[in-house]
Scaffold this motif. Structure first.
Motif, PDB file in Angstrom:
ATOM      1  N   GLN A  64       0.826  -1.210   0.000  1.00  0.00           N
ATOM      2  CA  GLN A  64       0.000   0.000   0.000  1.00  0.00           C
ATOM      3  C   GLN A  64       0.862   1.264   0.000  1.00  0.00           C
ATOM      4  O   GLN A  64       0.600   2.218   0.739  1.00  0.00           O
ATOM      5  CB  GLN A  64      -0.964   0.001   1.201  1.00  0.00           C
TER       6      GLN A  64
ATOM      7  N   ALA B 116       3.202   6.114   1.826  1.00  0.00           N
ATOM      8  CA  ALA B 116       2.020   5.264   1.978  1.00  0.00           C
ATOM      9  C   ALA B 116       0.794   5.961   1.402  1.00  0.00           C
ATOM     10  O   ALA B 116       0.657   7.182   1.500  1.00  0.00           O
ATOM     11  CB  ALA B 116       1.786   4.948   3.454  1.00  0.00           C
ATOM     12  N   ILE B 117      -0.087   5.178   0.825  1.00  0.00           N
ATOM     13  CA  ILE B 117      -1.297   5.756   0.241  1.00  0.00           C
ATOM     14  C   ILE B 117      -2.147   6.430   1.313  1.00  0.00           C
ATOM     15  O   ILE B 117      -2.757   7.466   1.066  1.00  0.00           O
ATOM     16  CB  ILE B 117      -2.099   4.696  -0.558  1.00  0.00           C
ATOM     17  N   ASP B 118      -2.141   5.900   2.528  1.00  0.00           N
ATOM     18  CA  ASP B 118      -2.896   6.533   3.611  1.00  0.00           C
ATOM     19  C   ASP B 118      -2.328   7.913   3.946  1.00  0.00           C
ATOM     20  O   ASP B 118      -3.078   8.832   4.269  1.00  0.00           O
ATOM     21  CB  ASP B 118      -2.910   5.650   4.861  1.00  0.00           C
ATOM     22  N   SER B 119      -1.013   8.056   3.848  1.00  0.00           N
ATOM     23  CA  SER B 119      -0.389   9.363   4.085  1.00  0.00           C
ATOM     24  C   SER B 119      -0.843  10.368   3.021  1.00  0.00           C
ATOM     25  O   SER B 119      -1.138  11.524   3.328  1.00  0.00           O
ATOM     26  CB  SER B 119       1.134   9.246   4.074  1.00  0.00           C
TER      27      SER B 119
ATOM     28  N   ARG C  53      -3.641  10.229   1.329  1.00  0.00           N
ATOM     29  CA  ARG C  53      -5.049  10.523   1.601  1.00  0.00           C
ATOM     30  C   ARG C  53      -5.207  11.505   2.755  1.00  0.00           C
ATOM     31  O   ARG C  53      -6.171  12.250   2.809  1.00  0.00           O
ATOM     32  CB  ARG C  53      -5.810   9.229   1.911  1.00  0.00           C
ATOM     33  N   ASP C  54      -4.230  11.494   3.678  1.00  0.00           N
ATOM     34  CA  ASP C  54      -4.254  12.415   4.819  1.00  0.00           C
ATOM     35  C   ASP C  54      -3.651  13.778   4.486  1.00  0.00           C
ATOM     36  O   ASP C  54      -3.518  14.629   5.357  1.00  0.00           O
ATOM     37  CB  ASP C  54      -3.501  11.810   6.010  1.00  0.00           C
TER      38      ASP C  54
ATOM     39  N   GLU D 209      -0.525  14.330   3.206  1.00  0.00           N
ATOM     40  CA  GLU D 209       0.947  14.351   3.170  1.00  0.00           C
ATOM     41  C   GLU D 209       1.376  14.294   1.708  1.00  0.00           C
ATOM     42  O   GLU D 209       0.764  13.624   0.890  1.00  0.00           O
ATOM     43  CB  GLU D 209       1.499  13.140   3.929  1.00  0.00           C
TER      44      GLU D 209
ATOM     45  N   LYS E 231      -8.012   3.555  -5.758  1.00  0.00           N
ATOM     46  CA  LYS E 231      -9.216   3.470  -4.926  1.00  0.00           C
ATOM     47  C   LYS E 231      -9.036   2.433  -3.847  1.00  0.00           C
ATOM     48  O   LYS E 231      -8.448   1.375  -4.064  1.00  0.00           O
ATOM     49  CB  LYS E 231     -10.450   3.112  -5.774  1.00  0.00           C
ATOM     50  N   GLU E 232      -9.567   2.752  -2.672  1.00  0.00           N
ATOM     51  CA  GLU E 232      -9.496   1.815  -1.553  1.00  0.00           C
ATOM     52  C   GLU E 232     -10.461   0.674  -1.817  1.00  0.00           C
ATOM     53  O   GLU E 232     -11.639   0.890  -2.098  1.00  0.00           O
ATOM     54  CB  GLU E 232      -9.866   2.529  -0.254  1.00  0.00           C
TER      55      GLU E 232
ATOM     56  N   LYS F 239     -12.899  -4.128   2.232  1.00  0.00           N
ATOM     57  CA  LYS F 239     -12.380  -5.327   2.887  1.00  0.00           C
ATOM     58  C   LYS F 239     -13.308  -6.493   2.569  1.00  0.00           C
ATOM     59  O   LYS F 239     -14.520  -6.388   2.679  1.00  0.00           O
ATOM     60  CB  LYS F 239     -12.312  -5.121   4.401  1.00  0.00           C
TER      61      LYS F 239
END
Length: 87
Positions: free
Chosen positions: A25, A40-43, A45-46, A48, A71-72, A75
């Motif tokens: 990721q 990181a993709i989450d970073s 999205r936040d 960063e 795209k996420e 789960k």
């Protein structure tokens, strides 16, 4: 990052020029030292935008639009399979 004026950016790279690793990721891009910049993709999205090379002090600014990110994936719920047992 709080104060971008204090950060020495090696380069600015478009997200389209980076490679996405779905297992880790992260987006990555080759670094001149032989390793690679990672973020990181989450970073992303936040909000960063600075990718760092873990082997040297270089950093790049990632140019992207949030709509350009992978795209996420939802789960997957574990599906219980029915097994018929014959007695």
């Amino acid at each position: 990052m709080a104060d971008d004026d204090q950060i020495s950016i090696y380069d600015e790279i478009e997200i389209e020029d980076m490679t996405f690793d779905p297992n880790l990721q992260i987006y990555h891009y080759p670094c001149p030292c032989g390793d690679r910049f990672e973020i990181a993709i989450d970073s992303l999205r936040d909000g960063e935008e600075i990718a760092v090379c873990p082997s040297c002090s270089l950093m790049i600014r990632v140019i992207f639009d949030a709509n350009d990110l992978v795209k996420e994936e939802p789960k997957q719920e574990q599906v219980k399979s029915e097994v018929k047992v014959q007695a």
